[in-house]
Write an enzyme that holds these catalytic residues in place. Structure first.
Site, PDB file in Angstrom:
ATOM      1  N   GLY A  16       0.811  -1.215   0.000  1.00 29.90           N
ATOM      2  CA  GLY A  16       0.000   0.000   0.000  1.00 29.90           C
ATOM      3  C   GLY A  16       0.847   1.269   0.000  1.00 29.90           C
ATOM      4  N   THR A  42       5.781  -6.988   3.172  1.00 26.13           N
ATOM      5  CA  THR A  42       5.499  -8.408   3.426  1.00 26.13           C
ATOM      6  C   THR A  42       5.326  -9.192   2.124  1.00 26.13           C
ATOM      7  OG1 THR A  42       4.382  -7.767   5.451  1.00 26.13           O
ATOM      8  CG2 THR A  42       3.928  -9.971   4.634  1.00 26.13           C
ATOM      9  N   CYS A  43       4.509  -8.690   1.223  1.00 28.86           N
ATOM     10  CA  CYS A  43       4.152  -9.463   0.035  1.00 28.86           C
ATOM     11  C   CYS A  43       5.380  -9.843  -0.790  1.00 28.86           C
ATOM     12  CB  CYS A  43       3.160  -8.662  -0.811  1.00 28.86           C
ATOM     13  SG  CYS A  43       2.616  -9.556  -2.256  1.00 28.86           S
ATOM     14  N   CYS A  48       3.473 -13.192  -0.275  1.00 29.05           N
ATOM     15  CA  CYS A  48       2.936 -13.760  -1.518  1.00 29.05           C
ATOM     16  C   CYS A  48       3.993 -14.244  -2.514  1.00 29.05           C
ATOM     17  CB  CYS A  48       2.071 -12.751  -2.272  1.00 29.05           C
ATOM     18  SG  CYS A  48       1.467 -11.359  -1.343  1.00 29.05           S
ATOM     19  N   LYS A  51       6.271 -17.161  -1.350  1.00 31.29           N
ATOM     20  CA  LYS A  51       5.372 -18.306  -1.162  1.00 31.29           C
ATOM     21  C   LYS A  51       4.985 -18.923  -2.506  1.00 31.29           C
ATOM     22  CE  LYS A  51       1.025 -17.825  -1.143  1.00 31.29           C
ATOM     23  NZ  LYS A  51      -0.239 -17.188  -0.744  1.00 31.29           N
ATOM     24  N   TYR A 180      -5.026 -19.816   6.036  1.00 33.54           N
ATOM     25  CA  TYR A 180      -4.515 -20.159   4.700  1.00 33.54           C
ATOM     26  C   TYR A 180      -2.996 -20.248   4.645  1.00 33.54           C
ATOM     27  CZ  TYR A 180      -3.110 -15.391   3.213  1.00 33.54           C
ATOM     28  OH  TYR A 180      -2.481 -14.191   3.074  1.00 33.54           O
ATOM     29  N   ILE A 181      -2.294 -19.452   5.459  1.00 37.55           N
ATOM     30  CA  ILE A 181      -0.824 -19.499   5.408  1.00 37.55           C
ATOM     31  C   ILE A 181      -0.329 -20.853   5.950  1.00 37.55           C
ATOM     32  CG2 ILE A 181       1.308 -18.444   6.306  1.00 37.55           C
ATOM     33  CD1 ILE A 181      -0.153 -15.718   6.187  1.00 37.55           C
ATOM     34  N   GLU A 184      -1.202 -23.606   3.333  1.00 35.03           N
ATOM     35  CA  GLU A 184      -0.336 -23.549   2.142  1.00 35.03           C
ATOM     36  C   GLU A 184       1.062 -24.076   2.474  1.00 35.03           C
ATOM     37  OE1 GLU A 184      -2.279 -19.826  -0.380  1.00 35.03           O
ATOM     38  OE2 GLU A 184      -0.653 -19.390   1.017  1.00 35.03           O
ATOM     39  N   ASP A 304      -2.930  -3.737   5.748  1.00 31.78           N
ATOM     40  CA  ASP A 304      -3.110  -4.675   6.872  1.00 31.78           C
ATOM     41  C   ASP A 304      -3.240  -3.983   8.225  1.00 31.78           C
ATOM     42  OD1 ASP A 304      -2.806  -6.675   5.024  1.00 31.78           O
ATOM     43  OD2 ASP A 304      -1.205  -7.731   6.093  1.00 31.78           O
ATOM     44  N   HIS A 438     -14.996 -26.367 -24.402  1.00 35.49           N
ATOM     45  CA  HIS A 438     -15.010 -27.810 -24.165  1.00 35.49           C
ATOM     46  C   HIS A 438     -13.783 -28.453 -24.783  1.00 35.49           C
ATOM     47  CE1 HIS A 438     -16.842 -31.683 -23.402  1.00 35.49           C
ATOM     48  NE2 HIS A 438     -16.508 -32.035 -24.629  1.00 35.49           N
ATOM     49  N   GLU A 443     -15.953 -25.483 -17.538  1.00 38.02           N
ATOM     50  CA  GLU A 443     -17.189 -25.358 -18.337  1.00 38.02           C
ATOM     51  C   GLU A 443     -18.420 -25.667 -17.474  1.00 38.02           C
ATOM     52  OE1 GLU A 443     -18.134 -28.549 -21.410  1.00 38.02           O
ATOM     53  OE2 GLU A 443     -16.086 -29.129 -20.913  1.00 38.02           O
TER      54      GLU A 443
HETATM   55  P1  FAD Z   1       3.196  -4.591   4.314  1.00 38.37           P
HETATM   56  O1  FAD Z   1       3.375  -5.130   2.960  1.00 38.37           O
HETATM   57  O2  FAD Z   1       3.330  -5.526   5.457  1.00 38.37           O
HETATM   58  O3  FAD Z   1       4.239  -3.411   4.485  1.00 38.37           O
HETATM   59  C1  FAD Z   1       4.385  -2.711   5.685  1.00 38.37           C
HETATM   60  C2  FAD Z   1       5.813  -2.198   5.777  1.00 38.37           C
HETATM   61  O4  FAD Z   1       5.890  -1.263   6.862  1.00 38.37           O
HETATM   62  C3  FAD Z   1       6.835  -3.283   6.091  1.00 38.37           C
HETATM   63  O5  FAD Z   1       7.835  -3.278   5.100  1.00 38.37           O
HETATM   64  C4  FAD Z   1       7.386  -2.901   7.479  1.00 38.37           C
HETATM   65  O6  FAD Z   1       8.771  -3.194   7.599  1.00 38.37           O
HETATM   66  C5  FAD Z   1       7.153  -1.408   7.489  1.00 38.37           C
HETATM   67  N1  FAD Z   1       7.038  -0.813   8.841  1.00 38.37           N
HETATM   68  C6  FAD Z   1       6.284  -1.257   9.879  1.00 38.37           C
HETATM   69  N2  FAD Z   1       6.393  -0.399  10.932  1.00 38.37           N
HETATM   70  C7  FAD Z   1       7.223   0.594  10.553  1.00 38.37           C
HETATM   71  C8  FAD Z   1       7.720   1.781  11.189  1.00 38.37           C
HETATM   72  N3  FAD Z   1       7.353   2.117  12.410  1.00 38.37           N
HETATM   73  N4  FAD Z   1       8.587   2.560  10.498  1.00 38.37           N
HETATM   74  C9  FAD Z   1       8.952   2.239   9.229  1.00 38.37           C
HETATM   75  N5  FAD Z   1       8.511   1.141   8.577  1.00 38.37           N
HETATM   76  C10 FAD Z   1       7.653   0.340   9.225  1.00 38.37           C
HETATM   77  N6  FAD Z   1      -1.751 -11.500   0.019  1.00 38.37           N
HETATM   78  C11 FAD Z   1      -2.264 -11.774  -1.195  1.00 38.37           C
HETATM   79  O7  FAD Z   1      -2.963 -10.953  -1.767  1.00 38.37           O
HETATM   80  N7  FAD Z   1      -2.005 -12.985  -1.810  1.00 38.37           N
HETATM   81  C12 FAD Z   1      -1.219 -13.933  -1.242  1.00 38.37           C
HETATM   82  O8  FAD Z   1      -1.004 -14.997  -1.831  1.00 38.37           O
HETATM   83  C13 FAD Z   1      -0.646 -13.645   0.033  1.00 38.37           C
HETATM   84  N8  FAD Z   1       0.172 -14.533   0.615  1.00 38.37           N
HETATM   85  C14 FAD Z   1       0.757 -14.229   1.806  1.00 38.37           C
HETATM   86  C15 FAD Z   1       1.620 -15.157   2.368  1.00 38.37           C
HETATM   87  C16 FAD Z   1       2.236 -14.902   3.569  1.00 38.37           C
HETATM   88  C17 FAD Z   1       3.177 -15.921   4.163  1.00 38.37           C
HETATM   89  C18 FAD Z   1       1.969 -13.660   4.238  1.00 38.37           C
HETATM   90  C19 FAD Z   1       2.630 -13.362   5.553  1.00 38.37           C
HETATM   91  C20 FAD Z   1       1.114 -12.729   3.683  1.00 38.37           C
HETATM   92  C21 FAD Z   1       0.494 -12.999   2.461  1.00 38.37           C
HETATM   93  N9  FAD Z   1      -0.393 -12.105   1.862  1.00 38.37           N
HETATM   94  C22 FAD Z   1      -0.940 -12.403   0.641  1.00 38.37           C
HETATM   95  C23 FAD Z   1      -0.795 -10.846   2.553  1.00 38.37           C
HETATM   96  C24 FAD Z   1      -0.027  -9.635   2.028  1.00 38.37           C
HETATM   97  O9  FAD Z   1       1.353  -9.873   2.090  1.00 38.37           O
HETATM   98  C25 FAD Z   1      -0.399  -8.393   2.838  1.00 38.37           C
HETATM   99  O10 FAD Z   1      -1.801  -8.266   2.861  1.00 38.37           O
HETATM  100  C26 FAD Z   1       0.203  -7.112   2.253  1.00 38.37           C
HETATM  101  O11 FAD Z   1       1.602  -7.208   2.193  1.00 38.37           O
HETATM  102  C27 FAD Z   1      -0.215  -5.898   3.074  1.00 38.37           C
HETATM  103  O12 FAD Z   1       0.382  -4.741   2.573  1.00 38.37           O
HETATM  104  P2  FAD Z   1       0.631  -3.462   3.493  1.00 38.37           P
HETATM  105  O13 FAD Z   1       1.091  -2.382   2.589  1.00 38.37           O
HETATM  106  O14 FAD Z   1      -0.548  -3.225   4.341  1.00 38.37           O
HETATM  107  O15 FAD Z   1       1.799  -3.888   4.507  1.00 38.37           O
END
Ligand code: FAD
Length: 449
Positions: A16, A42-43, A48, A51, A180-181, A184, A304, A438, A443
């Site tokens: 995001g 995270t993703c 994601c 994974k 789901y995690i 998987e 998240d 088909h 289908e």
């Molecule tokens: P994030 O991507 O988590 O980014 C937040 C960032 O903020 C991080 O980099 C963190 O280091 C940083 N941060 C936190 N606090 C601070 C601070 N105080 N100062 C500076 N930086 C900070 N989603 C799917 O759609 N499909 C999937 O197949 C899928 N598989 C997944 C598998 C696993 C194992 C996991 C754990 C998650 C999966 N997800 C999947 C979920 C997906 O990863 C998250 O929904 C998504 O990354 C959320 O995005 P975000 O921007 O909210 O936060």
């Protein structure tokens, strides 16, 4: 001289935060992005992407068995090289991380590798640099982190974050959790040749989804010989030279590695939200309105950390809608129910819309159509193989589709296409009008009506 005043301070360079910062910087506004770990979040780094790469690697186990039924003579004993896969995964993630940084820099975003703490509603402390920066608006996109159980010896287990870093895996792996995690991970590790124990609290798995999903995936897990420990909760973990002993209410499990996948919590700890009056809800997530605005009017939160629907495309869409709001003043609201998602098990699951459980809770009338059959691909199997399952839930009067489930090969890709139709208010009549392709399994989606 380091820039210190911004129009937008974005905290967290995950799905995001990156999208919002990049879009907004391109308009010429002064935007900074603060990330305490690796850009990508995270993703890309520990969700994601790694994974799905591991799931691709693990799917060959089934494909080798399928090939044999079609006359392929595969005599070698297939053995997977984990270290090789991890190295390739790491190279790919480094490549993506660089692309993200490059795109942000090109867009004019000022990137701070630091941890952010809110000081006031317009100022943020960069902890490492010990520098204060100010902003007209602050966007919190700090994501979530895996939960760790509150038991003795909890530090003997790891979470998904550390799992993705492991260069070596032992033979026997225990996964704790039923979401789901966890599921998987259980499938992918079993397919790669490890012995997998799955420790779950209830008798059922994937409890956040329609019951037809969990029951079928549980059967598939048992058929794969994933060892199930149900109605079990952890009491403590202890260790000797070779083993970890997982003490549960039902006995002790001897294993080599414990992975917790017991849910995630919003990353709030370093932000000091209480101090400036940003309120959280009962799930300890940041409370926001339909504009993603928090209880402090110039502070917004998305992804998240708001715990609305924790998926990457949702975090990205919330970022785009917030950007749209700032640039056009029009509020766009996301229909969280029309967001499709997938579970990358074998068989794969694609799901969208309301489950039966949801509709019963909402006291809404519904009807269902379902079908279950052996796909042509498994015609030559002597023993029973996973069936394809399709379910369509619809509103009786208008026959508008309220939800759908597809379990079978390609389910994630199939549900994506179906999501387009459901977004455009798909009805049973539309399904009936569609001439099927088909022979395919999907289908049945149009012939079942
Ligand atoms: P994030 O991507 O988590 O980014 C937040 C960032 O903020 C991080 O980099 C963190 O280091 C940083 N941060 C936190 N606090 C601070 C601070 N105080 N100062 C500076 N930086 C900070 N989603 C799917 O759609 N499909 C999937 O197949 C899928 N598989 C997944 C598998 C696993 C194992 C996991 C754990 C998650 C999966 N997800 C999947 C979920 C997906 O990863 C998250 O929904 C998504 O990354 C959320 O995005 P975000 O921007 O909210 O936060």
């Amino acid at each position: 001289m380091m820039k210190k005043n911004f129009d937008y301070i974005v905290i967290g360079a995950g799905s995001g935060g990156v999208r919002f910062a990049r879009l907004m910087a391109k308009t010429g506004k002064k935007v900074c992005l603060i990330e305490k770990s690796k850009v990508g979040g995270t993703c890309v780094i520990r969700g994601c992407v790694p994974k799905k790469l591991y799931v691709y690697a693990s799917a060959f186990e089934d494909q080798i068995q399928d090939a044999k039924t079609f006359g392929w003579n595969i005599n070698l004993l297939p053995k997977h090289n984990w270290k090789n896969l991890v190295n390739k995964k790491n190279n790919e993630i480094d490549r993506l991380n660089k692309i993200y940084i490059n795109n942000l820099t090109k867009a004019g975003v000022v990137l701070f590798q630091d941890e952010a703490t809110l000081l006031t509603k317009n100022s943020v402390l960069l902890k490492k640099k010990k520098t204060k920066i100010t902003g007209k608006n602050i966007i919190i996109a700090t994501g979530s982190s895996p939960n760790i159980p509150n038991i003795n010896g909890a530090n003997l287990g790891i979470t998904s974050d550390q799992f993705f870093e492991l260069k070596k895996l032992p033979k026997n792996i225990s996964i704790v959790g039923s979401g789901y995690i966890a599921i998987e991970f259980a499938f992918l590790l079993k397919n790669l040749g490890y012995d997998v124990n799955l420790i779950i609290r209830k008798k059922t798995i994937l409890n956040e989804f329609d019951e037809d999903i969990g029951s079928r995936i549980l059967e598939a897990a048992k058929a794969k010989k994933i060892k199930l420990f149900d109605e079990s909760y952890l009491l403590s973990l202890t260790k000797n030279k070779n083993f970890i002993y997982v003490k549960t209410n039902k006995g002790t499990i001897k294993t080599n590695l414990v992975i917790y996948a017991i849910g995630r919590s919003p990353n709030l700890s370093s932000l000091q939200l209480e101090k400036i009056g940003v309120k959280t809800n009962s799930h300890k997530a940041i409370k926001v309105n339909s504009k993603s605005q928090t209880t402090i009017s110039n502070i917004y939160a998305l992804g998240d950390v708001t715990n609305r629907k924790n998926l990457t495309p949702v975090a990205i869409r919330e970022a785009v809608y917030l950007y749209d709001y700032f640039t056009t003043k029009k509020v766009k609201t996301l229909n969280y129910k029309n967001v499709a998602s997938a579970i990358f098990t074998q068989p794969e699951v694609g799901v969208i819309g309301y489950s039966e459980k949801d509709l019963i809770q909402l006291n809404k009338k519904y009807k269902i159509l379902k079908t279950e059959f052996t796909p042509m691909k498994y015609a030559f199997y002597k023993k029973k193989k996973n069936k394809v399952f399709i379910k369509v839930i619809y509103e009786p009067k208008s026959e508008k589709v309220l939800g759908a489930i597809y379990i079978g090969e390609g389910a994630a890709e199939i549900i994506q296409t179906l999501a387009i139709a459901i977004t455009k208010k798909l009805t049973l009549k539309d399904l009936k009008l569609t001439v099927p392709v088909h022979p395919t399994s999907s289908e049945e989606l149009v012939t079942l009506v």
